[in-house]
Enzyme design. Structure first.
Site, PDB file in Angstrom:
ATOM      1  N   ARG A 147      45.968  41.794 -19.047  1.00  0.00           N
ATOM      2  CA  ARG A 147      45.256  40.647 -18.466  1.00  0.00           C
ATOM      3  C   ARG A 147      44.089  40.200 -19.348  1.00  0.00           C
ATOM      4  O   ARG A 147      43.481  39.170 -19.096  1.00  0.00           O
ATOM      5  CB  ARG A 147      44.753  41.010 -17.055  1.00  0.00           C
ATOM      6  N   ASP A 155      34.772  47.269 -26.599  1.00  0.00           N
ATOM      7  CA  ASP A 155      36.143  47.704 -26.930  1.00  0.00           C
ATOM      8  C   ASP A 155      36.408  47.597 -28.436  1.00  0.00           C
ATOM      9  O   ASP A 155      37.107  48.415 -29.028  1.00  0.00           O
ATOM     10  CB  ASP A 155      37.179  46.797 -26.260  1.00  0.00           C
ATOM     11  N   GLN A 202      27.410  43.513 -23.360  1.00  0.00           N
ATOM     12  CA  GLN A 202      28.005  44.838 -23.186  1.00  0.00           C
ATOM     13  C   GLN A 202      27.265  45.769 -24.131  1.00  0.00           C
ATOM     14  O   GLN A 202      26.449  45.313 -24.945  1.00  0.00           O
ATOM     15  CB  GLN A 202      29.517  44.815 -23.482  1.00  0.00           C
ATOM     16  N   GLU A 267      35.544  35.665 -12.417  1.00  0.00           N
ATOM     17  CA  GLU A 267      36.818  36.364 -12.661  1.00  0.00           C
ATOM     18  C   GLU A 267      37.137  37.402 -11.592  1.00  0.00           C
ATOM     19  O   GLU A 267      38.244  37.947 -11.564  1.00  0.00           O
ATOM     20  CB  GLU A 267      36.799  37.014 -14.056  1.00  0.00           C
ATOM     21  N   GLY A 298      29.805  48.072 -19.185  1.00  0.00           N
ATOM     22  CA  GLY A 298      31.139  48.503 -19.585  1.00  0.00           C
ATOM     23  C   GLY A 298      31.762  49.447 -18.577  1.00  0.00           C
ATOM     24  O   GLY A 298      32.976  49.627 -18.560  1.00  0.00           O
ATOM     25  N   ASP A 300      32.551  49.329 -15.269  1.00  0.00           N
ATOM     26  CA  ASP A 300      32.667  48.552 -14.045  1.00  0.00           C
ATOM     27  C   ASP A 300      33.966  48.936 -13.325  1.00  0.00           C
ATOM     28  O   ASP A 300      35.018  48.503 -13.725  1.00  0.00           O
ATOM     29  CB  ASP A 300      32.595  47.052 -14.327  1.00  0.00           C
ATOM     30  N   GLU A 491      55.559  55.021 -22.902  1.00  0.00           N
ATOM     31  CA  GLU A 491      54.951  54.016 -23.773  1.00  0.00           C
ATOM     32  C   GLU A 491      53.642  53.512 -23.169  1.00  0.00           C
ATOM     33  O   GLU A 491      53.408  52.325 -23.006  1.00  0.00           O
ATOM     34  CB  GLU A 491      55.922  52.870 -24.054  1.00  0.00           C
ATOM     35  N   GLU A 505      39.384  47.213  -9.774  1.00  0.00           N
ATOM     36  CA  GLU A 505      39.653  45.821  -9.453  1.00  0.00           C
ATOM     37  C   GLU A 505      40.995  45.301  -9.962  1.00  0.00           C
ATOM     38  O   GLU A 505      41.394  44.216  -9.604  1.00  0.00           O
ATOM     39  CB  GLU A 505      38.549  44.939 -10.046  1.00  0.00           C
TER      40      GLU A 505
END
Length: 554
Positions: A147, A155, A202, A267, A298, A300, A491, A505
């Site tokens: 997503r 990240d 972040q 979002e 970060g 969350d 995978e 979430e």
């Protein structure tokens, strides 16, 4: 002061956002705010006002909203065009250092995944930014996947390290340039590449990204050009995310996550509305801000940010008070950043500036040892600004100063190692859990996250004792083994020996971003001795293994 909402009356606030999200047209609130406008925002807003006028005394029927959506919005993802990194090559050198044949083949497969995570923005995002929630960035990006259709800040540190190992320094350079571009535009790096992330950042890993690239290339011209921008970001954190605390008669300045924007997150709009239901206006606004601060961290979300009515580190998501906590890991990271900024200035011959940052790091270390360090327990703990006391629950972040090497005496690092051994956090076969609290949140037990594993392992490996180095290897072996088994069978849609993480979430993602980066770094560091051997990994340093700890792989 409360920050004004971001400028978009469609993607950040206003009636279109409210009605579309409340109608739950999609399973994930992020879907709507990632859609592209077909028409200029003013026309879309006018058309929606017409629709509102048709239904003045009742909610707009779902079918009418769906019609409006079809007429005015394109599906998410249309802002990108396919892009395969041009510097990808078959056999990067680090592969030859991996002794285990199965792990070497796996590392080669991971290296191949970079090709599927590359994204390049269409020029229309630059030419018509008003039609997109996507923030334009001049260079192609590597995204986490699933997503997450945009770049994310912290990240990307592990992604960039993985790219550098894969000898994709041109792609890594482009990603760093994107972050420098964002700092020049906003004064900081937003949480991610969307306008609805513009009010929060972040953990500030950009100086470490620059360090990784400079270490790989020795490009001093790049370093000289980047340094003023790194200092701009540092000033943002010191001016907007710091607080002075008095303890034992001395004043100390440390940093926190703090986002003064008192609306729901676009979002996660309906999640936030449901969470604040029944609260007073003041408490609702406070919770909206602390949820955004939690997203800025970060982590969350997590029990780590809970402070209940009696001031204890307990409760539920409604008790999130991120802004009232001084986090160990943020301050450890800023300490490392201050030392890095000092070393960059020294490299470039700016000795006066270097001395300023060295003094700043020394002051921070002193503040961390005054407020966060607990001599009796032998570790650092988050500090509650409401009660002026530490939170003593285990979180993997309690050892972040070991990773940052931000402590004044060598024995503090060794004490932290003993704390970790006695904590119960080493009781699990698949890695060190984020916490030992099963709160239902993603950044708690039983989920184990790649960056936290890597920070723990890197920190322990830097200790002078053999015991620390041995534990670092054992944890690396355990994490690599779990990831390898999960990859072979699922995978990365991990079950069994590496169950998928849960809570929070959104569903477990099939993205690979930082998971790849961490795996490649550990395979590079310990490749000569890591094995893919059968059965579960065991170690004489770890307590008897118990039920599988779940993995959230992103």
């Amino acid at each position: 002061m409360v920050s004004p909402p971001c400028f978009s009356e469609i993607y950040c606030s206003g009636p279109v956002l409210h009605h579309m999200q409340e109608a739950k047209l999609f399973n994930d609130d992020k879907h709507f705010v990632d859609m592209k406008l077909k028409l200029p925002p003013g026309e879309v807003l006018a058309a929606f006002q017409t629709l509102l006028n048709e239904w003045p005394n009742s909610s707009i029927p779902k079918t009418k909203l769906e019609e409006f959506l079809g007429a005015n919005f394109d599906k998410p993802g249309t802002e990108f065009e396919p892009w395969t990194p041009t510097d990808w090559q078959d056999k990067p050198r680090f592969l030859s250092g991996i002794a285990d044949e199965k792990l070497r083949l796996w590392a080669e497969q991971i290296h191949g995944l970079w090709k599927s995570l590359g994204r390049k923005m269409q020029t229309s995002v630059k030419d018509h930014p008003e039609l997109y929630s996507q923030i334009f960035s001049p260079h192609p990006v590597v995204v986490p996947g699933g997503r997450f259709r945009e770049l994310y800040y912290w990240d990307s540190y592990w992604v960039i390290n993985g790219l550098i190992l894969s000898e994709m320094t041109e792609t890594a350079y482009g990603m760093i340039q994107n972050f420098l571009f964002l700092v020049e535009r906003y004064g900081f790096v937003p949480n991610g590449g969307r306008v609805y992330y513009e009010q929060r950042s972040q953990p500030p890993f950009l100086p470490l990204m620059v360090e990784s690239y400079y270490g790989a290339t020795g490009n001093q011209q790049f370093l000289r050009a980047a340094l003023p921008t790194l200092e701009t970001e540092y000033r943002f954190w010191m001016q907007n995310r710091s607080i002075t605390v008095t303890a034992t008669g001395s004043e100390h300045v440390l940093n926190r996550f703090n986002v003064e924007a008192d609306l729901p997150r676009p979002e996660s709009y309906t999640d936030d509305l449901e969470l604040v239901d029944g609260l007073s206006d003041e408490l609702r606004q406070q919770l909206y801000m602390d949820l955004k601060a939690g997203a800025e961290s970060g982590w969350d979300f997590t029990s780590r940010w809970f402070i209940n009515a009696s001031g204890q580190n307990d409760g539920t998501l409604r008790d999130t008070r991120t802004s009232q906590i001084l986090p160990v890991d943020l301050n450890a990271l800023l300490c490392r950043n201050e030392r890095l900024l000092a070393s960059f200035h020294r490299l470039l011959g700016n000795n006066e500036s270097a001395a300023l940052y060295e003094r700043a790091a020394a002051r921070r270390m002193q503040a961390m040892e005054a407020l966060l360090w607990d001599a009796e327990r032998g570790a650092w703990f988050d500090y509650n600004l409401l009660t002026n006391s530490r939170h003593f629950a285990f979180y993997a972040s309690n050892l972040a100063p070991v990773w940052a090497q931000c402590f004044s005496q060598p024995d503090l690092g060794e004490k932290a190692l003993q704390y970790l051994k006695a904590s119960g956090a080493l009781d699990f076969p698949n890695g060190v859990p984020t916490s030992l609290r099963d709160s239902g949140q993603q950044w708690d037990y039983p989920n184990a996250w790649p960056p936290l594993q890597h920070m723990l392992i890197e920190g322990l490996s830097k200790l002078s004792s053999e015991e620390g180095k041995k534990l670092a290897f054992d944890l690396a072996q355990r994490w690599i083994k779990t990831n390898w088994l999960a990859y072979q069978e699922y995978e990365y849609d991990v079950n069994g020996d590496g169950k998928p993480g849960g809570g929070g979430e959104y569903e477990v993602q099939l993205g690979f971003g930082w998971t790849n980066g961490v795996a490649l770094q550990l395979l590079d560091q310990y490749g000569a001795t890591l094995t893919s051997g059968g059965g579960r990994v065991r170690s004489d340093l770890l307590l008897p293994l118990v039920a599988s700890v779940a993995l959230m792989l992103r």
